[in-house]
Write a protein that holds these residues in place. Structure first.
Motif, mmCIF file in Angstrom:
data_model
loop_
_atom_site.group_PDB
_atom_site.id
_atom_site.type_symbol
_atom_site.label_atom_id
_atom_site.label_comp_id
_atom_site.label_asym_id
_atom_site.label_seq_id
_atom_site.Cartn_x
_atom_site.Cartn_y
_atom_site.Cartn_z
ATOM 1 N N VAL A 103 3.525 20.951 2.324
ATOM 2 C CA VAL A 103 4.374 19.869 2.819
ATOM 3 C C VAL A 103 5.618 20.482 3.449
ATOM 4 O O VAL A 103 6.388 21.187 2.790
ATOM 5 N N SER A 104 5.823 20.203 4.737
ATOM 6 C CA SER A 104 6.996 20.734 5.440
ATOM 7 C C SER A 104 8.089 19.686 5.579
ATOM 8 O O SER A 104 9.261 20.034 5.743
ATOM 9 N N ALA A 105 7.726 18.402 5.533
ATOM 10 C CA ALA A 105 8.723 17.337 5.659
ATOM 11 C C ALA A 105 8.149 16.042 5.121
ATOM 12 O O ALA A 105 6.930 15.815 5.165
ATOM 13 N N ILE A 106 9.026 15.190 4.599
ATOM 14 C CA ILE A 106 8.650 13.859 4.131
ATOM 15 C C ILE A 106 9.484 12.853 4.924
ATOM 16 O O ILE A 106 10.722 12.910 4.916
ATOM 17 N N VAL A 107 8.818 11.942 5.629
ATOM 18 C CA VAL A 107 9.532 10.995 6.483
ATOM 19 C C VAL A 107 9.018 9.574 6.236
ATOM 20 O O VAL A 107 7.959 9.378 5.628
ATOM 21 N N ASN A 108 9.782 8.617 6.722
ATOM 22 C CA ASN A 108 9.407 7.199 6.664
ATOM 23 C C ASN A 108 9.046 6.750 5.246
ATOM 24 O O ASN A 108 8.028 6.088 5.018
ATOM 25 N N VAL A 109 9.878 7.114 4.293
ATOM 26 C CA VAL A 109 9.655 6.693 2.902
ATOM 27 C C VAL A 109 10.141 5.258 2.737
ATOM 28 O O VAL A 109 11.312 4.949 2.993
ATOM 29 N N MET A 110 9.227 4.376 2.305
ATOM 30 C CA MET A 110 9.585 2.961 2.103
ATOM 31 C C MET A 110 9.056 2.497 0.762
ATOM 32 O O MET A 110 7.934 2.835 0.370
ATOM 33 N N ASP A 111 9.881 1.723 0.047
ATOM 34 C CA ASP A 111 9.516 1.223 -1.278
ATOM 35 C C ASP A 111 10.050 -0.194 -1.410
ATOM 36 O O ASP A 111 11.265 -0.422 -1.351
ATOM 37 N N ASP A 112 9.136 -1.175 -1.567
ATOM 38 C CA ASP A 112 9.569 -2.564 -1.687
ATOM 39 C C ASP A 112 9.543 -3.067 -3.123
ATOM 40 O O ASP A 112 9.627 -4.267 -3.382
ATOM 41 N N GLY A 113 9.417 -2.123 -4.084
ATOM 42 C CA GLY A 113 9.380 -2.511 -5.490
ATOM 43 C C GLY A 113 7.974 -2.629 -6.030
ATOM 44 O O GLY A 113 7.743 -2.439 -7.228
ATOM 45 N N GLU A 114 7.018 -2.963 -5.189
ATOM 46 C CA GLU A 114 5.627 -3.088 -5.625
ATOM 47 C C GLU A 114 4.725 -2.039 -4.984
ATOM 48 O O GLU A 114 3.674 -1.723 -5.507
ATOM 49 N N ARG A 115 5.140 -1.531 -3.848
ATOM 50 C CA ARG A 115 4.308 -0.589 -3.120
ATOM 51 C C ARG A 115 5.200 0.395 -2.373
ATOM 52 O O ARG A 115 6.272 0.027 -1.886
ATOM 53 N N GLU A 116 4.735 1.639 -2.314
ATOM 54 C CA GLU A 116 5.463 2.643 -1.552
ATOM 55 C C GLU A 116 4.574 3.180 -0.434
ATOM 56 O O GLU A 116 3.355 3.174 -0.534
ATOM 57 N N SER A 117 5.203 3.639 0.614
ATOM 58 C CA SER A 117 4.480 4.307 1.685
ATOM 59 C C SER A 117 5.349 5.452 2.199
ATOM 60 O O SER A 117 6.579 5.350 2.215
ATOM 61 N N LEU A 118 4.717 6.527 2.596
ATOM 62 C CA LEU A 118 5.432 7.689 3.089
ATOM 63 C C LEU A 118 4.517 8.509 3.975
ATOM 64 O O LEU A 118 3.288 8.379 3.916
#
Length: 457
Positions: A103-118
């Motif tokens: 893993v060189s970078a982690i971007v677009n991390v989103m968490d709405d309390g029930e689901r995460e996406s990255l």
């Protein structure tokens, strides 16, 4: 068929301390894999979506992948995707640790309390090692460039890789000092000074210009000559817009869409002195100046198309071609006596004492690199994991003429080198996108090569 949904067998991410692992294959919504003949390492991208209760954190409670593992960069990932048709073997970067992605970078991390996406951006291990080591060694003029490249790749002090695919022999030696530069920087620099050890059409005197890049098979250090002379992929790709018939035995070898991104940039090449240049070299031992005039018309190269590199004359009244008229002036110092103790003024005049004679190499390299991208085509095809960057494929594009539109266009169709390649894997389907390049136009006829070989032998 290869546009079927992807089959994820293994997507295992390991924490940076190596104590925890998580299989995220069920949460992978898309995986992008990239190769490029102008990139010394592989890159990839994973889009992950999950409910957040993925892994036990240090406190023993279930947490999201991002905070539970945690994902902060440098984590190793094992990836294995099964082939989804008889023509695809899939991708396997899990059979040994040296193939794992990082893993060189982690971007677009989103968490709405029930689901995460990255989104996880990945690179091969050597890309990270390259940032931590420097080449400071002196390499002697007695070694060919290809031997120096192999040493930098394999030596434990440098990249220490076991993923070498093809290191093509060079006919010229070159002595140099690493000057504490990064390994990839040094190898890419050496590629521009390398001359092919010989080719099918030029067995004794290959032309300058190498490429250094990584594919799924490993690292490659190859001349443009050898890439052009490869046999193309066994199946010809034909344009069939947005239609893939599942009953067609050649369904996996259709061009779904394409566009010609570039078709020559003459002014740009003239500004670079691609076709003809005047070069002034100063000998630091004798202070003599040597003037050379490079003309592309004096060199015969093997091309991907049937046409030669045709250039117009300077004017209607002139008989001088742009291949003969210098469009740029270069000045440089000859590398004489830098690494050889016995070099004298007499020896400095001898070409054998000149380290990688630039008058014979620099101009050829510029011609080869710049002419390679004369024609650029981008296209999308059904997934084909057998292809790699640097491979040659035969493409057939239709003519626009209504009367002959069912026959291939003889100017646009033909052999192309894969400059860039990306595989897209999703739960709904899989495709391959290609950026193709070639140096000349026209569809090369196979019988021309046969006749040439008969004349030679």
């Amino acid at each position: 068929m290869s546009v079927k949904p992807s089959i994820y067998e293994k997507f295992i991410i390991e924490s940076a301390d190596g104590e925890r692992t998580v299989d995220i294959s069920r949460g992978v919504t898309a995986f992008f894999y990239y190769e490029n003949i102008f990139s010394p390492y592989l890159t990839a991208r994973i889009i992950v979506t999950n409910t957040g209760s993925t892994i036990k954190g240090k406190d023993g409670k279930l947490q999201s992948l991002y905070n539970g593992l945690p994902v902060r960069g440098g984590e190793r990932i094992q990836i294995k995707i099964a082939g989804n048709s008889p023509t695809n073997k899939g991708l396997d970067f899990a059979d040994k640790p040296s193939k794992y992605f990082y893993v060189s970078a982690i971007v677009n991390v989103m968490d709405d309390g029930e689901r995460e996406s990255l989104v996880l951006n990945l690179v091969s291990r050597e890309a990270i090692t390259n940032e931590t080591v420097r080449v400071g060694k002196k390499f002697t003029t007695e070694e060919p460039i290809s031997a120096s490249v192999r040493e930098i790749l394999e030596d434990q002090k440098y990249l220490s890789t076991d993923k070498i695919n093809i290191i093509e022999d060079t006919q010229n030696n070159y002595g140099f000092i690493g000057n504490m530069k990064k390994p990839f920087t040094v190898i890419t620099w050496l590629a521009s000074k390398s001359v092919s050890g010989g080719s099918e059409n030029q067995p004794k005197d290959g032309t300058a210009g190498f490429l250094f890049y990584e594919t799924k098979d490993g690292f490659n250090f190859r001349s443009i000559d050898s890439l052009i002379e490869q046999e193309p992929f066994e199946q010809t790709y034909r344009f069939a817009p947005n239609v893939v018939n599942s009953d067609d035995p050649l369904k996996d070898f259709k061009i779904l869409n394409y566009n010609i991104n570039k078709n020559q940039n003459l002014l740009n090449k003239l500004e670079r002195g691609t076709y003809s240049s005047q070069r002034y070299y100063i000998n630091p031992l004798t202070f003599e100046t040597e003037i050379t005039h490079f003309k592309s018309s004096d060199y015969t190269t093997n091309n991907l198309g049937s046409d030669e590199i045709g250039l117009p004359t300077l004017s209607e009244d002139s008989q001088v071609s742009l291949a003969d008229a210098p469009t740029r002036i270069f000045t440089a110092m000859l590398d004489v006596g830098t690494l050889e103790k016995e070099t004298s003024k007499k020896g400095g005049k001898e070409r054998i004492k000149t380290n990688a004679d630039p008058s014979k190499i620099d101009a050829q390299t510029m011609l080869r690199y710049n002419s390679l991208t004369t024609q650029v085509v981008e296209m999308t095809i059904p997934l084909n994991t057998e292809l790699s960057a640097g491979s040659i494929i035969d493409c057939e594009f239709p003519t626009i003429d209504i009367e002959t539109r069912h026959s291939p266009d003889q100017e646009t169709s033909g052999h192309y080198i894969i400059k860039e390649m990306s595989h897209l894997f999703t739960n709904e389907g899989s495709h391959t996108k290609l950026k193709l390049v070639r140096d000349t136009h026209g569809k090369k006829k196979k019988w021309l090569k046969i006749i040439y070989l008969k004349l030679i032998f």
